[in-house]
Motif scaffolding. Sequence first.
Motif, PDB file in Angstrom:
ATOM      1  N   ARG A  84      24.619  22.455  26.835  1.00 26.30           N
ATOM      2  CA  ARG A  84      25.529  23.604  26.946  1.00 26.30           C
ATOM      3  C   ARG A  84      25.608  24.363  25.632  1.00 26.30           C
ATOM      4  N   LEU A  85      25.671  23.630  24.528  1.00 24.22           N
ATOM      5  CA  LEU A  85      25.664  24.292  23.225  1.00 24.22           C
ATOM      6  C   LEU A  85      24.339  25.009  22.997  1.00 24.22           C
ATOM      7  N   ALA A  86      23.240  24.370  23.366  1.00 20.17           N
ATOM      8  CA  ALA A  86      21.927  25.014  23.212  1.00 20.17           C
ATOM      9  C   ALA A  86      21.851  26.292  24.035  1.00 20.17           C
ATOM     10  N   GLN A  87      22.410  26.280  25.244  1.00 20.66           N
ATOM     11  CA  GLN A  87      22.381  27.464  26.092  1.00 20.66           C
ATOM     12  C   GLN A  87      23.147  28.622  25.461  1.00 20.66           C
ATOM     13  N   VAL A  88      24.288  28.324  24.837  1.00 20.55           N
ATOM     14  CA  VAL A  88      25.075  29.361  24.160  1.00 20.55           C
ATOM     15  C   VAL A  88      24.251  30.016  23.053  1.00 20.55           C
ATOM     16  N   LEU A  89      23.575  29.197  22.262  1.00 19.38           N
ATOM     17  CA  LEU A  89      22.799  29.728  21.139  1.00 19.38           C
ATOM     18  C   LEU A  89      21.593  30.528  21.621  1.00 19.38           C
ATOM     19  N   VAL A  90      20.934  30.059  22.673  1.00 23.55           N
ATOM     20  CA  VAL A  90      19.793  30.800  23.219  1.00 23.55           C
ATOM     21  C   VAL A  90      20.260  32.140  23.784  1.00 23.55           C
ATOM     22  N   ASP A  91      21.405  32.123  24.479  1.00 24.00           N
ATOM     23  CA  ASP A  91      21.947  33.379  25.014  1.00 24.00           C
ATOM     24  C   ASP A  91      22.272  34.360  23.888  1.00 24.00           C
ATOM     25  N   ASP A  92      22.912  33.846  22.831  1.00 18.31           N
ATOM     26  CA  ASP A  92      23.339  34.723  21.731  1.00 18.31           C
ATOM     27  C   ASP A  92      22.162  35.333  20.993  1.00 18.31           C
ATOM     28  N   SER A  95      18.835  36.487  24.139  1.00 18.47           N
ATOM     29  CA  SER A  95      19.090  37.251  25.359  1.00 18.47           C
ATOM     30  C   SER A  95      20.050  38.409  25.147  1.00 18.47           C
ATOM     31  N   LEU A  96      21.224  38.116  24.593  1.00 18.51           N
ATOM     32  CA  LEU A  96      22.300  39.110  24.567  1.00 18.51           C
ATOM     33  C   LEU A  96      22.101  40.190  23.513  1.00 18.51           C
ATOM     34  N   VAL A  97      21.628  39.804  22.348  1.00 11.16           N
ATOM     35  CA  VAL A  97      21.508  40.764  21.242  1.00 11.16           C
ATOM     36  C   VAL A  97      20.036  40.937  20.897  1.00 11.16           C
ATOM     37  N   PRO A  98      19.395  42.016  21.330  1.00  4.85           N
ATOM     38  CA  PRO A  98      17.976  42.230  21.010  1.00  4.85           C
ATOM     39  C   PRO A  98      17.740  42.281  19.502  1.00  4.85           C
ATOM     40  N   GLY A  99      16.670  41.653  19.075  1.00  9.32           N
ATOM     41  CA  GLY A  99      16.308  41.689  17.666  1.00  9.32           C
ATOM     42  C   GLY A  99      17.016  40.679  16.787  1.00  9.32           C
ATOM     43  N   GLU A 132      14.527  30.155  36.005  1.00  7.96           N
ATOM     44  CA  GLU A 132      15.687  30.235  35.100  1.00  7.96           C
ATOM     45  C   GLU A 132      15.625  29.164  34.021  1.00  7.96           C
ATOM     46  N   LEU A 133      14.972  28.040  34.308  1.00  6.03           N
ATOM     47  CA  LEU A 133      14.877  26.952  33.339  1.00  6.03           C
ATOM     48  C   LEU A 133      13.514  26.938  32.645  1.00  6.03           C
ATOM     49  N   THR A 134      12.927  28.128  32.497  1.00  5.68           N
ATOM     50  CA  THR A 134      11.701  28.313  31.722  1.00  5.68           C
ATOM     51  C   THR A 134      12.080  28.939  30.385  1.00  5.68           C
ATOM     52  N   PRO A 135      11.616  28.407  29.257  1.00  5.56           N
ATOM     53  CA  PRO A 135      12.058  28.917  27.953  1.00  5.56           C
ATOM     54  C   PRO A 135      11.678  30.375  27.750  1.00  5.56           C
ATOM     55  N   PRO A 136      12.591  31.180  27.201  1.00  5.50           N
ATOM     56  CA  PRO A 136      12.252  32.571  26.884  1.00  5.50           C
ATOM     57  C   PRO A 136      11.085  32.631  25.898  1.00  5.50           C
ATOM     58  N   LEU A 137      10.304  33.693  26.012  1.00  2.32           N
ATOM     59  CA  LEU A 137       9.118  33.838  25.166  1.00  2.32           C
ATOM     60  C   LEU A 137       9.475  33.797  23.683  1.00  2.32           C
ATOM     61  N   GLU A 138      10.554  34.470  23.300  1.00  2.00           N
ATOM     62  CA  GLU A 138      10.938  34.509  21.885  1.00  2.00           C
ATOM     63  C   GLU A 138      11.287  33.119  21.378  1.00  2.00           C
ATOM     64  N   LEU A 139      11.977  32.317  22.199  1.00  2.00           N
ATOM     65  CA  LEU A 139      12.310  30.952  21.808  1.00  2.00           C
ATOM     66  C   LEU A 139      11.050  30.105  21.674  1.00  2.00           C
ATOM     67  N   LEU A 140      10.131  30.246  22.610  1.00  2.00           N
ATOM     68  CA  LEU A 140       8.877  29.496  22.556  1.00  2.00           C
ATOM     69  C   LEU A 140       8.098  29.840  21.295  1.00  2.00           C
ATOM     70  N   GLN A 141       8.027  31.111  20.953  1.00  2.00           N
ATOM     71  CA  GLN A 141       7.325  31.521  19.737  1.00  2.00           C
ATOM     72  C   GLN A 141       7.954  30.897  18.498  1.00  2.00           C
ATOM     73  N   MET A 142       9.305  30.851  18.477  1.00  2.00           N
ATOM     74  CA  MET A 142      10.003  30.266  17.333  1.00  2.00           C
ATOM     75  C   MET A 142       9.667  28.791  17.171  1.00  2.00           C
TER      76      MET A 142
END
Length: 387
Positions: A84-92, A95-99, A132-142
């Motif tokens: 749940r904490l990881a989801q908050v950080l990934v969203d922030d 997802s939510l704030v581009p760049g 929905e449970l596939t990692p976002p591209l930006e997270l995967l790159q990181m």
Amino acid sequence: MRMSALQELQLLEIMCSCFQEQSRDTVRQLMFSALFSLQRNQADESRMALLGKLVSMAIAVGRVPILECGATWLQRSHRVYCVRLAQVLVDDYCSLVPGSGPTLQNIHNASPRFCCQFITAVTTLFDLTTEELTPPLELLQMIVSWIQDDPGLVLINFLNTALSGNQPISSLDVTPLGGLMRWCVKAPLAYRRDKKEGLTNGTTEGEPEVGPLFSALHLSVLQVLMLLPNILNEKGLFGRLALLQVDSLAALTSDLSRLLDQADKHTHTSSADTRVPSQLALERLAQALQVAMANGALLCSREDLRAICSRLPHNNLLQLVLSGPVLYYNNIHTPPLAFSPHAAHSPIAPHPTHPAHTPQAAHPPSHPQYPAQPFMAGMPFPFRPSH
């Protein structure tokens, strides 16, 4: 009473300052535990909400002491709350704030312990079972860039933790190796399923970067596994502590079998197009299994391994690993084994031992000087020793 947004921001600023100004790490950890240890009561939801905002703010403003406390919290808390904490950080940050990705990228340098635990949490969260449970591209790159820059990053928690041999079932894994292995193996089929128009290596028309990223991640995981023998021997844990659990491997092969069945039933492309991602997934599994067993990360007999993989379709490399024993060399520059069953099919011509030597036109029908290899009996591909 529910705080207003302004009151909540003021409280977060006070907490950031408090943890930053406290010079004793023991006191900081006690304070953090008193505030955010989950008590299984109605206040847990408020604790989790405030914790997510505090850690997100700590990442944004570079509060390393809070990240260090957060790493300890992730290590000790139930995995349900960790994801749940990881989801908050990934969203922030993804997802939510581009760049805002580069801000999250910096946790690698700010707090490697937190970065390692974060990787473990997100690989637990994003298990590739649904889109929905596939990692976002930006997270995967990181994550790929973190591990390529520092392969030992994924072992930091293991190296800094006194382990008794068995971790609580409810906690996160001691390393993210199992989750990263799951990503690499399932990616070719999972991305094909979600995007409907998969290309080789799990890529799609819309995300051409995904395939090379997972290939690079798979290589990095194998390289990390090859670091383990010296580390485990130094800790006196070689052959006693498995960093990859058998039950997790069984769950992975079950998921992979289901994905392979779906690819066979629902594909609208040619059989060749279906076979490429399927074989890639099986070959990545075989490579990871062999390297993990050879380097002490997976403690599993060949018989148990064959039972776990019994539902998977045939793959030459996987069959070779399951048949064992297979010799393995840590030195990646070691030349191929002389008895490799693949040598007869290799597109690369073998180098002659002596320049003046003239190769024979054909191999003799038998080689009595080479003893038979009993573990290769019944293999579905031809076997012939090469010179």
